[in-house]
Write a protein that holds these residues in place. Structure first.
Motif, PDB file in Angstrom:
ATOM      1  N   HIS A  12       0.786  -1.183  -0.019  1.00 42.95           N
ATOM      2  CA  HIS A  12      -0.241   0.033  -0.130  1.00 42.95           C
ATOM      3  C   HIS A  12       0.935   1.198   0.100  1.00 42.95           C
ATOM      4  N   TYR A  13       2.194   1.000   0.109  1.00 43.19           N
ATOM      5  CA  TYR A  13       3.008   2.211   0.154  1.00 43.19           C
ATOM      6  C   TYR A  13       3.545   2.799  -0.905  1.00 43.19           C
ATOM      7  N   ALA A  14       3.380   4.101  -1.053  1.00 47.51           N
ATOM      8  CA  ALA A  14       4.008   4.794  -2.400  1.00 47.51           C
ATOM      9  C   ALA A  14       5.011   5.848  -2.048  1.00 47.51           C
ATOM     10  N   ALA A  15       6.307   5.654  -1.987  1.00 46.51           N
ATOM     11  CA  ALA A  15       7.448   6.489  -1.576  1.00 46.51           C
ATOM     12  C   ALA A  15       7.634   7.617  -2.513  1.00 46.51           C
ATOM     13  N   LEU A  16       7.923   8.600  -1.943  1.00 42.50           N
ATOM     14  CA  LEU A  16       8.196   9.893  -2.737  1.00 42.50           C
ATOM     15  C   LEU A  16       9.610   9.804  -3.281  1.00 42.50           C
ATOM     16  N   GLY A  64       4.112  -6.719   0.515  1.00 39.26           N
ATOM     17  CA  GLY A  64       4.130  -6.650  -1.034  1.00 39.26           C
ATOM     18  C   GLY A  64       5.551  -7.386  -1.701  1.00 39.26           C
ATOM     19  N   ARG A  65       5.692  -7.708  -2.897  1.00 35.59           N
ATOM     20  CA  ARG A  65       6.476  -8.565  -3.296  1.00 35.59           C
ATOM     21  C   ARG A  65       7.705  -7.970  -3.346  1.00 35.59           C
ATOM     22  N   SER A  66       8.875  -8.855  -2.994  1.00 34.63           N
ATOM     23  CA  SER A  66      10.290  -8.364  -2.864  1.00 34.63           C
ATOM     24  C   SER A  66      10.764  -7.540  -4.194  1.00 34.63           C
TER      25      SER A  66
END
Length: 67
Positions: A12-16, A64-66
């Motif tokens: 679920h994480y979207a890094a800047l 998430g997937r690696s």
């Protein structure tokens, strides 16, 4: 970031690309946003700012997937 944080392991994480830092009253060193969490995006269309990407695993954590 050099090391993978807990949030970066979540799907679920979207890094800047670069952390966003801004001045805020009451915070002597300002505030830094590292990315956004989309744990409620499908149902509520909400994205949460992530201030502490290694602060702990939330209830919405999904591995998430690696990379």
């Amino acid at each position: 970031m050099n090391t993978e944080t807990r949030c970066e392991k979540c799907k679920h994480y979207a890094a800047l690309a670069a952390p966003f830092h801004y001045a805020k009253d009451g915070y002597p060193v300002g505030v830094t946003v590292y990315g956004f969490c989309a744990k409620d995006a499908k149902s509520r269309f909400v994205f949460y700012p992530v201030y502490l990407p290694d602060g702990g695993v939330c209830k919405g954590f999904k591995k998430g997937r690696s990379v």
